[in-house]
Structures are given as structure tokens and as C-alpha cells.
Design a protein around this motif. Structure first.
Motif, PDB file in Angstrom:
ATOM      1  N   TYR A 113       0.825  -1.178   0.189  1.00 56.88           N
ATOM      2  CA  TYR A 113       0.069   0.130  -0.092  1.00 56.88           C
ATOM      3  C   TYR A 113       1.079   1.703   0.299  1.00 56.88           C
ATOM      4  O   TYR A 113       0.773   2.159  -0.870  1.00 56.88           O
ATOM      5  N   ALA A 114       2.009   1.465   0.341  1.00 58.89           N
ATOM      6  CA  ALA A 114       2.567   2.317   0.875  1.00 58.89           C
ATOM      7  C   ALA A 114       3.771   2.910   0.101  1.00 58.89           C
ATOM      8  O   ALA A 114       3.716   3.827  -0.240  1.00 58.89           O
ATOM      9  N   GLN A 115       4.015   2.334  -0.819  1.00 59.99           N
ATOM     10  CA  GLN A 115       4.228   1.932  -2.314  1.00 59.99           C
ATOM     11  C   GLN A 115       3.669   2.419  -3.173  1.00 59.99           C
ATOM     12  O   GLN A 115       4.375   3.123  -4.247  1.00 59.99           O
ATOM     13  N   LEU A 116       2.595   2.019  -3.577  1.00 61.00           N
ATOM     14  CA  LEU A 116       1.453   2.311  -4.371  1.00 61.00           C
ATOM     15  C   LEU A 116       1.376   4.132  -4.003  1.00 61.00           C
ATOM     16  O   LEU A 116       1.312   4.824  -4.929  1.00 61.00           O
ATOM     17  N   VAL A 117       1.287   4.172  -2.881  1.00 64.35           N
ATOM     18  CA  VAL A 117       0.900   5.700  -2.498  1.00 64.35           C
ATOM     19  C   VAL A 117       1.734   6.597  -3.170  1.00 64.35           C
ATOM     20  O   VAL A 117       1.802   7.870  -3.960  1.00 64.35           O
ATOM     21  N   ARG A 118       2.765   5.921  -2.413  1.00 59.37           N
ATOM     22  CA  ARG A 118       3.985   7.131  -3.259  1.00 59.37           C
ATOM     23  C   ARG A 118       4.112   7.049  -5.229  1.00 59.37           C
ATOM     24  O   ARG A 118       4.665   8.291  -5.860  1.00 59.37           O
ATOM     25  N   SER A 119       3.420   6.368  -5.325  1.00 62.51           N
ATOM     26  CA  SER A 119       3.688   6.584  -7.215  1.00 62.51           C
ATOM     27  C   SER A 119       2.842   7.968  -7.341  1.00 62.51           C
ATOM     28  O   SER A 119       2.777   7.838  -8.937  1.00 62.51           O
ATOM     29  N   LEU A 120       1.607   7.444  -7.210  1.00 62.03           N
ATOM     30  CA  LEU A 120       0.030   8.547  -7.345  1.00 62.03           C
ATOM     31  C   LEU A 120       0.568  10.447  -7.637  1.00 62.03           C
ATOM     32  O   LEU A 120       1.381  10.354  -6.976  1.00 62.03           O
ATOM     33  N   ASP A 121       0.145  10.402  -8.926  1.00 68.04           N
ATOM     34  CA  ASP A 121       0.307  12.157  -8.936  1.00 68.04           C
ATOM     35  C   ASP A 121      -1.079  12.477  -8.256  1.00 68.04           C
ATOM     36  O   ASP A 121      -2.112  12.279  -9.255  1.00 68.04           O
ATOM     37  N   PRO A 122      -1.618  13.551  -7.380  1.00 64.33           N
ATOM     38  CA  PRO A 122      -2.289  14.362  -7.089  1.00 64.33           C
ATOM     39  C   PRO A 122      -3.243  15.676  -7.765  1.00 64.33           C
ATOM     40  O   PRO A 122      -3.731  15.810  -7.952  1.00 64.33           O
ATOM     41  N   ARG A 123      -1.635  15.332  -9.424  1.00 63.44           N
ATOM     42  CA  ARG A 123      -2.752  16.532 -10.245  1.00 63.44           C
ATOM     43  C   ARG A 123      -3.621  15.275 -11.093  1.00 63.44           C
ATOM     44  O   ARG A 123      -4.335  16.585 -11.847  1.00 63.44           O
ATOM     45  N   GLU A 124      -3.491  14.047 -10.727  1.00 68.36           N
ATOM     46  CA  GLU A 124      -4.356  13.198 -11.548  1.00 68.36           C
ATOM     47  C   GLU A 124      -5.791  13.514 -10.908  1.00 68.36           C
ATOM     48  O   GLU A 124      -5.741  12.483  -9.770  1.00 68.36           O
ATOM     49  N   PRO A 125      -7.195  13.453 -11.142  1.00 70.99           N
ATOM     50  CA  PRO A 125      -8.198  13.415 -10.529  1.00 70.99           C
ATOM     51  C   PRO A 125      -8.092  12.402 -10.233  1.00 70.99           C
ATOM     52  O   PRO A 125      -9.082  12.369  -8.889  1.00 70.99           O
ATOM     53  N   ASN A 126      -8.260  10.831 -10.810  1.00 75.13           N
ATOM     54  CA  ASN A 126      -9.053   9.469  -9.637  1.00 75.13           C
ATOM     55  C   ASN A 126      -7.197   9.157  -8.679  1.00 75.13           C
ATOM     56  O   ASN A 126      -7.941   9.107  -7.731  1.00 75.13           O
ATOM     57  N   HIS A 127      -6.182  10.396  -8.912  1.00 76.00           N
ATOM     58  CA  HIS A 127      -5.164  10.256  -8.109  1.00 76.00           C
ATOM     59  C   HIS A 127      -5.535  10.755  -7.096  1.00 76.00           C
ATOM     60  O   HIS A 127      -5.166  10.067  -6.092  1.00 76.00           O
ATOM     61  N   ALA A 128      -5.982  11.737  -7.033  1.00 78.78           N
ATOM     62  CA  ALA A 128      -6.627  12.414  -6.460  1.00 78.78           C
ATOM     63  C   ALA A 128      -7.619  11.653  -5.367  1.00 78.78           C
ATOM     64  O   ALA A 128      -7.552  12.341  -4.092  1.00 78.78           O
ATOM     65  N   ALA A 129      -8.794  11.689  -6.027  1.00 83.07           N
ATOM     66  CA  ALA A 129      -9.600  10.729  -5.288  1.00 83.07           C
ATOM     67  C   ALA A 129      -9.067   9.775  -5.176  1.00 83.07           C
ATOM     68  O   ALA A 129      -9.687   9.138  -3.403  1.00 83.07           O
ATOM     69  N   PHE A 130      -8.366   9.116  -5.113  1.00 77.79           N
ATOM     70  CA  PHE A 130      -7.920   7.823  -4.304  1.00 77.79           C
ATOM     71  C   PHE A 130      -7.332   7.977  -3.136  1.00 77.79           C
ATOM     72  O   PHE A 130      -6.847   7.607  -2.181  1.00 77.79           O
ATOM     73  N   LEU A 131      -6.140   9.492  -3.125  1.00 79.85           N
ATOM     74  CA  LEU A 131      -5.482   9.570  -2.078  1.00 79.85           C
ATOM     75  C   LEU A 131      -6.520   9.964  -1.042  1.00 79.85           C
ATOM     76  O   LEU A 131      -5.660  10.099   0.261  1.00 79.85           O
ATOM     77  N   GLN A 132      -7.601  10.508  -1.235  1.00 81.90           N
ATOM     78  CA  GLN A 132      -8.853  11.100  -0.311  1.00 81.90           C
ATOM     79  C   GLN A 132      -9.314  10.158   0.397  1.00 81.90           C
ATOM     80  O   GLN A 132      -9.431   9.905   1.398  1.00 81.90           O
ATOM     81  N   GLU A 133      -9.771   8.767  -0.479  1.00 80.24           N
ATOM     82  CA  GLU A 133     -10.074   7.514  -0.023  1.00 80.24           C
ATOM     83  C   GLU A 133      -8.509   7.308   1.140  1.00 80.24           C
ATOM     84  O   GLU A 133      -9.582   6.473   2.313  1.00 80.24           O
ATOM     85  N   CYS A 134      -7.063   7.323   0.996  1.00 82.44           N
ATOM     86  CA  CYS A 134      -6.596   6.918   2.038  1.00 82.44           C
ATOM     87  C   CYS A 134      -6.399   7.626   2.825  1.00 82.44           C
ATOM     88  O   CYS A 134      -5.757   6.661   4.170  1.00 82.44           O
ATOM     89  N   THR A 135      -7.113   8.672   3.491  1.00 79.82           N
ATOM     90  CA  THR A 135      -7.486   9.591   4.785  1.00 79.82           C
ATOM     91  C   THR A 135      -7.391   8.243   6.008  1.00 79.82           C
ATOM     92  O   THR A 135      -7.771   8.557   6.517  1.00 79.82           O
ATOM     93  N   THR A 136      -9.169   7.534   5.260  1.00 76.47           N
ATOM     94  CA  THR A 136      -9.687   6.944   6.374  1.00 76.47           C
ATOM     95  C   THR A 136      -9.001   5.906   6.788  1.00 76.47           C
ATOM     96  O   THR A 136      -9.024   5.560   7.838  1.00 76.47           O
ATOM     97  N   LEU A 137      -7.624   5.139   6.156  1.00 75.76           N
ATOM     98  CA  LEU A 137      -6.689   4.468   7.171  1.00 75.76           C
ATOM     99  C   LEU A 137      -6.257   4.814   8.512  1.00 75.76           C
ATOM    100  O   LEU A 137      -5.334   4.644   9.370  1.00 75.76           O
ATOM    101  N   LEU A 138      -6.120   6.533   7.925  1.00 74.20           N
ATOM    102  CA  LEU A 138      -5.747   6.790   9.598  1.00 74.20           C
ATOM    103  C   LEU A 138      -6.187   7.821  10.603  1.00 74.20           C
ATOM    104  O   LEU A 138      -6.003   8.508  11.519  1.00 74.20           O
ATOM    105  N   ARG A 139      -7.547   7.139  10.208  1.00 77.28           N
ATOM    106  CA  ARG A 139      -8.037   7.632  11.465  1.00 77.28           C
ATOM    107  C   ARG A 139      -8.516   6.388  13.079  1.00 77.28           C
ATOM    108  O   ARG A 139      -8.145   5.791  12.821  1.00 77.28           O
ATOM    109  N   GLY A 140      -8.346   7.090  13.687  1.00 81.03           N
ATOM    110  CA  GLY A 140      -8.649   6.686  14.841  1.00 81.03           C
ATOM    111  C   GLY A 140      -6.648   6.787  15.395  1.00 81.03           C
ATOM    112  O   GLY A 140      -6.160   6.579  16.538  1.00 81.03           O
ATOM    113  N   ALA A 141      -6.805   7.932  15.613  1.00 78.13           N
ATOM    114  CA  ALA A 141      -4.843   8.366  15.687  1.00 78.13           C
ATOM    115  C   ALA A 141      -5.466   8.901  17.820  1.00 78.13           C
ATOM    116  O   ALA A 141      -6.419   9.569  17.590  1.00 78.13           O
ATOM    117  N   GLY A 142      -4.191   8.401  18.199  1.00 81.13           N
ATOM    118  CA  GLY A 142      -4.535   9.884  19.471  1.00 81.13           C
ATOM    119  C   GLY A 142      -3.650   9.934  20.262  1.00 81.13           C
ATOM    120  O   GLY A 142      -2.541   9.112  19.345  1.00 81.13           O
TER     121      GLY A 142
END
Length: 482
Positions: free
Chosen positions: A297-326
Motif C-alpha cells: 500500500y505505501a509503495q502504491l501511494v508514493r507512485s500517485l500524482d495528486p494532479r490526476e483526478p482519479n489519483h487525487a480521489a484515491f489519495l483522499q480515500e486513503c485518509t480513512t486509514l489514518l482515523r483513530g489516532a490518539g
């Protein structure tokens, strides 16, 4: 993603200000500082408490990297090469404890506020301006107390030695991200600044090797310009990431000191729950993103370009894995079972922003004590039990303020355009009801709910969306498929 900007019209400005005032009331945002707090801040600014003898580090030519309008400067750095190879990172953090007496009015008010809150028409600071924008801020040209970290790295960017102590420091220059990026790119940056790229890239490689991630998600910003407001999407510059790596490096060093000493407060995040990564794989497929099963997963994330709409949408979905920090506090040698932050992939703590975040003052004290092989101050230990809850409540309020402010500005911008059709990209679809989701509008820079169509929304695809609601009073913007 390209930056998009739109000026708030005069007709939108009045309801915007009313809505922001109402939002402050609704969220019970602190108002002006009480008189006794202001008085204590003024006295402390004139006479900070310094150790005797104070370690004089004013000869180190430190510099800060912040947004150009920032004056509450928490960190200053100096980067150099070590004899024999490797690097030395010197990182000065504002020493708020030199000004705030435990148990006093200033301390009590900081525990009530917890974090600095940012609104489009001004901020609600954690500490009075006499400290946060004055005596305690690492502004260029003024000598002030700091917690000075010295972290030695080898040629691959791995930590080989750590020291932290109180010191008197003086920053030489206030730099901003775009200026730093430009100077590094065109080769005009002096070595202490140019090394930010070299060390930053090495630390990013170290992050990748341990399985950590830094999501390069475009940020939706509220920009004030010439008395009006604009919305913009800002894709972080490489310099943003390199600068963040210095802060991460320090937070990881502080966490290791705390764990070794048996007393501390960590920023923790458990691993993603079962099924979360599977859901992301389904999202990647819907967004036409190739994710081979052997690619982490971490390697895929680094390969994405946030200027591409579908990549930006996926990166936004990835933030769901960061919920629950304390925050996890411990003392007396009782180190908790969970000491790591899943996104950092290592033990980590918040310690580099004490002017804007309450916990960092305590983290600095715990790290100083651990490095000196001394017990933490009693006032620090006495606060540890309640600090995680205070920070959770403050963080929740800060996130709500940020989200609601963007919603209010979006509604004010679009108030007169209900019924118009906009080009948009579907960036999220509700699993249980795929006819409901979220769209990102190209012009202006708006992210909002979409519903009301007869069919499932096409995740990651461009659509035409009709604006059906824009009410600054309720901070609601909504679209329907056109």
C-alpha cells in the motif's frame, strides 16, 4: 492539482461574516484572553525563566520555513555535513515552558484552549500574542530560549546520535516554502538550505523502507486577499515534505527517549482494521488505478500524482486509514503495548509546535528529562493522566472548525449560483447507497455532497453537477447529477 481561486463577492461577504460569527458561538470558541492571563504573559515575555548557566547557541545561523504571513514560529533549523560523512540536524523548538508557570492563569488558559484555532477572518491562539507572536516566537534577529535538538545522521539518513537541551538561540532568516523550493531548484540556495532536499529525500527513503506513508493530498485552502476570501486547492511542494521530515525525525527521536526512560506521551495510531485495505483495493479498481497484489500500500501511494483526478480521489480515500489516532501517556516504567503510529511506522510524538499545541510543551519536558537521565518535573507527571483526553477534545474541536469554515466559505461563494451546472469529478461514493457521494468541482475549488440521481455515481469519473443548495447560514452546499 492546479490551484483554483475565486474571489468572494461583496454580496457573499456579509452572510459569510455572520455565519463565521455564529460558528464561533456554536462551537463555544474561546474569546479574548482574561486580564490576568494577559498580564502574566506580558511579565513572562519581559523575563523568561532561563537555566543557569544558559547554554548560548546564538552563534548557530538558524532559519525558519513557514507560510509567508506566519509570525508564530515554533521551529528553526540549521543543517550541515558531518566530518567523515553524514549530516547534523540542529532543530530549535520554542521553549514555551520558559514563559508559562505551572498552575498559573496562563497555564490554566492553555489547558482550556488546547490548540490554536484558525478561521478565515483570524485565529484564536493558544497563547497571547505577546508570547506566540512575540517573545517566544523564533522570529529572526531576536534571542530567545529554545529546546535545541542535535540529531546526527549517517550517510543514508539514519539517526546515530541524539541530544536535546535548553539553549538561547537566534534565528537569522525567515524563509517560506515557495522561496525555498525555488532557490533549491535553481541552485542558488546556500548549503544549510540546500541540504533540506538531501536530508529530506534520505528521510523519505527511510520512511518507505520502514513502511511509513506521507499522503500527498491536495489541500483545500481559504485564502484572504485584499479584504476578500478565495478558495484554492494547494498541492504540497516537495519542500513541504522535506520540512515535514525534519519534524518527523525529531518527533521520532523524542518518542525513543521517552520509551527508554519509561515516561512520556506518544502520538499513536493502530494498524488499519480488517477489511479497510480491501475496501481501498476495490476503490482503486473503480478509479482505474493499477494496484498489483505484490505492491505494498505505501509503495502504491508514493507512485500517485495528486494532479490526476482519479489519483487525487484515491489519495483522499486513503485518509480513512489514518482515523483513530490518539495520545497515549505513561509513567513509572509502564510502557504501553501500542507505542507506534501506523502512518509513521515507528514510535512518534508531537513535540515541535508548542506555540500552537498544548501537548508539545509537555513532550519537550519529558524528552529533556530523558536525555539528562533525570526524572520528569512533577507538574508534567501530574498532568499526564488528563492530557490525552484534553488533546482529543481539542483536536476534535480544531478539525470541526476547519471543516465548518470551509463549508461556510463554499456556501457563501456559491449562494447566488444555485441552479447552475458545474464540471466535477466524483471522489467518493457511499457503499450502502452508491447514488450518494462527494464531488470535487473544478471551478471554484469546492468539495461537496451529491445525491438525487437515479443511478450509482461513477467513482473517479467526470460528471456534470447541478448546484441545488448553497446556504452560508447552515454551511450546506449540495449538488445533484445534471
Amino acid at each position: 492539482m492546479p490551484r483554483r481561486q475565486l474571489r468572494v463577492t461583496a454580496t457573499a461577504d456579509a452572510p459569510l461574516r455572520i455565519a463565521l460569527r455564529d460558528l464561533r458561538t456554536e462551537l463555544d470558541v474561546p474569546g479574548e484572553f482574561p486580564a490576568d492571563v494577559l498580564a502574566e504573559a506580558e511579565r513572562a515575555a519581559a523575563a523568561p525563566r532561563l537555566p543557569e548557566p544558559a547554554h548560548d547557541a546564538t552563534d548557530i545561523p538558524l532559519f525558519t520555513v513557514d507560510p509567508p504571513t506566519s509570525v508564530d514560529l515554533d521551529q528553526a533549523m540549521h543543517l550541515s555535513r558531518r566530518d567523515g560523512g553524514g549530516f547534523r540536524v540542529r532543530y530549535a523548538i520554542a521553549d514555551v515552558a520558559a514563559y508559562v508557570a505551572p498552575g498559573g492563569p496562563l497555564d490554566a488558559e492553555a489547558h482550556r484552549r488546547v490548540t490554536t484555532l484558525y478561521f478565515p477572518d483570524g485565529k484564536v491562539p493558544l497563547h497571547p500574542a505577546a508570547l506566540s507572536e512575540g517573545a517566544a516566537s523564533l522570529l529572526p534577529g531576536q534571542s530567545c530560549p529554545a529546546v535545541l535538538w542535535t540529531i546526527d545522521l549517517d550517510a543514508d539518513g539514519r539517526t546515530v546520535a541524539t541530544d536535546v537541551r535548553r539553549a538561547l538561540v537566534r534565528s537569522r532568516a525567515k524563509l517560506d516554502y515557495e522561496g525555498v523550493q525555488r532557490a533549491i531548484d535553481d541552485g542558488t540556495a546556500e548549503e544549510p538550505v540546500a541540504l533540506l532536499r538531501d536530508i529530506g529525500k534520505l528521510r523519505e527513503r527511510q520512511e518507505a523502507d520502514r513502511g511509513g506513508i506521507s499522503l500527498n493530498v491536495p489541500e483545500q485552502e481559504i485564502v484572504q486577499r485584499n479584504g476578500t476570501y478565495e478558495l484554492a486547492f494547494r498541492a504540497p511542494l516537495p519542500a513541504d515534505g522535506w520540512n515535514a521530515q525534519i519534524s518527523l525525525l525529531t518527533g521520532m527521536a523524542a518518542a525513543e527517549l521517552m520509551i527508554a526512560s519509561g515516561a512520556g506521551i506518544l502520538r499513536t495510531l493502530p494498524s488499519a482494521p480488517d477489511g479497510a485495505v480491501g475496501r481501498l483495493r476495490r476503490t482503486a479498481k473503480a478509479l482505474h488505478i493499477d494496484w498489483p497484489h505484490h505492491v505494498p500500500y505505501a509503495q502504491l501511494v508514493r507512485s500517485l500524482d495528486p494532479r490526476e483526478p482519479n489519483h487525487a480521489a484515491f489519495l483522499q480515500e486513503c485518509t480513512t486509514l489514518l482515523r483513530g489516532a490518539g495520545y497515549t501517556a505513561f509513567s513509572g516504567g509502564q510502557v504501553p503495548a501500542l507505542t507506534t503510529h501506523a502512518a509513521v511506522a515507528a514510535p512518534y510524538t508531537h513535540c515541535t509546535a508548542p506555540l500552537r499545541r498544548l501537548v508539545d510543551r509537555y513532550a519537550s519536558e519529558l524528552a529533556l528529562a530523558a536525555c539528562a537521565d533525570a526524572p520528569p518535573p512533577e507538574w508534567v507527571l501530574a498532568a499526564l493522566d488528563e492530557l490525552p483526553k484534553e488533546m482529543a477534545d481539542g483536536t476534535r474541536r480544531g478539525n470541526t472548525v476547519e471543516r465548518e469554515c470551509v463549508d461556510v466559505v463554499e456556501a457563501a461563494l456559491l449562494k447566488e449560483r444555485v441552479g447552475e451546472i458545474f464540471d466535477a469529478v466524483v471522489v467518493d461514493v457511499r457503499e450502502r447507497d452508491p447514488a450518494v457521494g462527494t464531488v470535487q468541482v473544478a471551478e471554484p475549488a469546492v468539495v461537496a455532497r451529491i445525491e438525487g440521481g437515479p443511478a450509482a455515481l461513477p467513482l473517479g469519473e467526470r460528471v456534470r453537477a447541478r448546484l441545488t443548495q448553497a446556504d452560508p447560514g447552515t454551511a450546506k452546499v449540495q449538488f445533484a447529477p445534471a
